[in-house]
Design a protein around this motif. Sequence first.
Motif, short mmCIF file in Angstrom:
data_model
loop_
_atom_site.label_atom_id
_atom_site.label_comp_id
_atom_site.label_asym_id
_atom_site.label_seq_id
_atom_site.Cartn_x
_atom_site.Cartn_y
_atom_site.Cartn_z
N ALA A 152 52.09 47.20 49.82
CA ALA A 152 50.99 45.88 50.03
C ALA A 152 50.96 44.66 48.98
N GLU A 153 50.94 44.53 47.75
CA GLU A 153 51.89 43.37 46.81
C GLU A 153 52.71 42.63 47.50
N HIS A 154 53.72 43.69 47.40
CA HIS A 154 55.26 42.75 48.03
C HIS A 154 54.41 42.31 49.44
N VAL A 155 53.52 42.51 50.32
CA VAL A 155 54.35 41.78 51.43
C VAL A 155 52.51 40.67 51.15
N ASN A 156 51.68 40.91 50.37
CA ASN A 156 50.69 40.25 49.66
C ASN A 156 51.09 38.74 48.70
N LYS A 157 52.52 39.13 48.64
CA LYS A 157 52.51 37.98 48.26
C LYS A 157 53.95 37.00 48.58
N GLU A 158 54.20 37.57 49.23
CA GLU A 158 55.23 37.40 50.58
C GLU A 158 54.30 36.41 51.00
N VAL A 159 53.78 36.46 52.10
CA VAL A 159 52.42 36.01 52.92
C VAL A 159 52.01 34.51 52.37
N LEU A 160 51.64 35.02 51.18
CA LEU A 160 51.26 33.82 50.17
C LEU A 160 52.04 32.58 50.09
#
Length: 320
Positions: free
Chosen positions: A202-210
């Motif tokens: 979840a943290e990685h996906v959020n970072k990639e989206v940002l």
Amino acid sequence: MARMCAPVRDERIAKLREIKDVVPLYREIFAVLELMKMDMANFTIQQIRPYIQMQSVDYEKKKFQEVLKAQEENNLDGLQFTKAWLTRNTELLKAASASDTASTSAATPARIMNEAYVELLEWDDQQAFPETLLMDQSRILELRDKTQHLTLISAILLVTYNTVGSPIAGISGFKDKLKNEITVILQDVDDRDIPSKITNVAEHVNKEVLDCMAEHGFTAMDETRQNVLKGQITEVVEKDHSVHKLIGSRVLDFMGQSIATSHSAPIKVPPGLSAVEKELSELCGKFLRLIAHNRAVFGIWYAEIIGGLIKLDEDLSPTK
């Protein structure tokens, strides 16, 4: 050598003519000869593979028949769990057909076998494995785990795109990038450990989206929206989550259609699974080859068991 080698070795043969020194020439000649030996071995195996497969089917049939006979002599049912497996799927199809008069789930022998094979991809470890599939149990459970991983990855991608919306919807290659990175994070992670790893996903996906939104000039999500995204990803890992169940159902339906379809034309991948189309097709191919061999070996016992189940149902029908 030029006349005897496979076409793929023509380039190596042409380079031999350019070598003038004796020692390097002989070294390269022997290297090419080793490759030619491998090519010949592969060609021979390819030519006799159908015969080997036919012999393998006959051999496995004979050995299984011997096992059944030995168990019968000791008053044991060598097909106890196979019968339970097929009976369970027969009853499920009958129940589905009875509850929906327009249903196409009639309990025909082919339909029962197809549903029984699909059940293997969501097999409960607490259940005893059918005797006819014991030799392939490890491979089947490996395919089951891969199916579940593909389901989870597709579910994560779906909730991500639904939550973030248009800013990332049309960005080429971003979905594949996310898929590959999620696959790496979850690689070799046991199903029981996935809930503890999903926070990292979840943290990685959020970072990639940002990062993606910033790169393409979109306004960054506020903290509330980010927490919603991470919460959705964390929750979708649960198998009773609506999105997880939806994607899982589509994956199993796709596998079931592949088993039931007799022609070689490709089946359209269901919505929400386009990002894992390649992986799903590869998994489907492996599964189809495995069950085709299993059906060839044990088909006579399956037909006998299912025939008895259907005949029993007919015998118990009210007399008109």
